[in-house]
Design an enzyme around this catalytic site. Structure first.
Site, PDB file in Angstrom:
ATOM      1  N   LEU A 134       0.865  -1.174   0.000  1.00  0.00           N
ATOM      2  CA  LEU A 134       0.000   0.000   0.000  1.00  0.00           C
ATOM      3  C   LEU A 134       0.905   1.228   0.000  1.00  0.00           C
ATOM      4  CD1 LEU A 134      -2.691  -0.889   2.718  1.00  0.00           C
ATOM      5  CD2 LEU A 134      -2.935  -1.054   0.237  1.00  0.00           C
ATOM      6  N   ASP A 135       0.451   2.296  -0.647  1.00  0.00           N
ATOM      7  CA  ASP A 135       1.210   3.539  -0.627  1.00  0.00           C
ATOM      8  C   ASP A 135       1.362   4.043   0.807  1.00  0.00           C
ATOM      9  OD1 ASP A 135       1.064   3.393  -3.382  1.00  0.00           O
ATOM     10  OD2 ASP A 135      -0.575   4.849  -3.539  1.00  0.00           O
ATOM     11  N   VAL A 136       2.391   4.849   1.015  1.00  0.00           N
ATOM     12  CA  VAL A 136       2.613   5.443   2.342  1.00  0.00           C
ATOM     13  C   VAL A 136       1.362   6.192   2.819  1.00  0.00           C
ATOM     14  CG1 VAL A 136       3.942   7.183   3.597  1.00  0.00           C
ATOM     15  CG2 VAL A 136       5.116   5.587   2.076  1.00  0.00           C
ATOM     16  N   THR A 148      -1.764   5.654   1.933  1.00  0.00           N
ATOM     17  CA  THR A 148      -2.989   4.852   1.888  1.00  0.00           C
ATOM     18  C   THR A 148      -3.035   3.948   3.111  1.00  0.00           C
ATOM     19  OG1 THR A 148      -3.030   4.850  -0.534  1.00  0.00           O
ATOM     20  CG2 THR A 148      -4.297   3.141   0.573  1.00  0.00           C
TER      21      THR A 148
END
Length: 301
Positions: free
Chosen positions: A131-133, A135
């Site tokens: 997951l993105d930082v 998100t």
């Protein structure tokens, strides 16, 4: 530089030379760790046979150990001998990478005494998806090598149910649909991705759950798992995630709602358990910042 790499972009050459992923190669270049002929290079530079290439490679194992630190807000949702499912807070990366010195899921799990699979690249052992930082939400991390192999295959073969809640600007038309568009590196910004010809096949399904004056709450399901996929696809159809300034969101709306990141949350994760194939699924409630922004929109509509 070997003759067989003549004319390749530097990032592609690093993939061939080092056996790393395209993302890892780009991260190395962005961090200034690659030099051609003694000069710091960019990932789009072309290499030539006979060029002298220097690459400063981080020692991934010490980096992973050094990042072992308690991560506030990282919640273990489920755990057994094969895997651990976590609810990731905002501001936490999945694993260490060049240029990132903040908290990581793998470091938080290590600090809490969890032993992860040794399969995969050393800096991301056990990580089968990310997951993105910015998100939040659910991630599964493998603890055994067998679980890593089975889960990695499941994600690759699209046999995983990945569901997200996304608050987007405007009102998508149609209210329910599929975005099928290839994604690759953004041609003008190293840190971004975009819908580009020749990109990797990427498919996103969305369904409008609730509509407000200036925004819509979507239920999003992924078939593929490209970096920034939901953010890129929604921005491409002119409905960026609220608060996602990197992909064209309105900063005024984000400020009014008190958002400091994209309104995107991995709310449900389902897959066949790697030990026996039984279906398992996990749910994650909205974190406070997203819930507050949503409540404000509801009150105004």
């Amino acid at each position: 530089m070997p003759d067989g790499l003549d004319g390749l972009r530097l990032d592609a050459a690093l993939v061939r030379l080092l056996g790393v992923s395209r993302t890892a190669a780009a991260d190395l270049v962005i961090a200034g760790a690659a030099r051609l002929g003694g000069a710091t290079a960019t990932k789009s530079d072309r290499v030539r046979a006979g060029d002298w290439l220097e690459v400063d490679l981080p020692d991934p194992r010490p980096a992973a150990v050094a990042s072992a630190a308690v991560v506030p807000g990282l919640v273990v949702v489920a755990e057994d001998e094969d895997l651990v499912v976590v609810d990731k807070p905002v501001g936490v990366a999945a694993h260490p990478s060049p240029g990132w010195d903040g908290p990581t899921v793998t470091g938080g799990l290590a600090a809490a005494g969890h032993t992860l699979a040794v399969s995969g690249a050393a800096e991301r052992q056990g990580v089968v998806h990310r997951l993105d930082v910015g998100t939040t939400g659910l991630m599964v991390v493998a603890k055994s090598d067998r679980a890593y192999a089975v889960l990695k295959s499941a994600f690759r073969d699209r046999n995983v149910d990945k569901q997200y809640a996304a608050l987007v600007q405007g009102h998508p038309d149609p209210l329910r649909g599929t975005i099928d568009a290839p994604i690759g590196r953004h041609p003008g910004a190293d840190y971004k991705f975009a819908v580009v010809a020749g990109g990797k096949p990427s498919i996103t399904h969305y369904d409008t759950v609730e509509a407000f004056r200036a925004a819509s709450l979507l239920d999003v399901r992924l078939e593929t798992g490209r970096t920034h996929q939901i953010r890129v696809h929604l921005a491409a159809v002119r409905h960026p995630c609220v608060g996602d300034l990197a992909y064209g969101a309105d900063p005024t709306l984000a400020e009014r709602l008190g958002l400091r990141r994209q309104w995107l949350h991995a709310s449900r994760l389902g897959f066949a358990h790697p030990s026996d194939g039984r279906p398992v699924a996990y749910l994650s409630p909205l974190p406070a910042d997203l819930a507050d922004a949503l409540a404000q929109l509801r009150a105004e509509s």
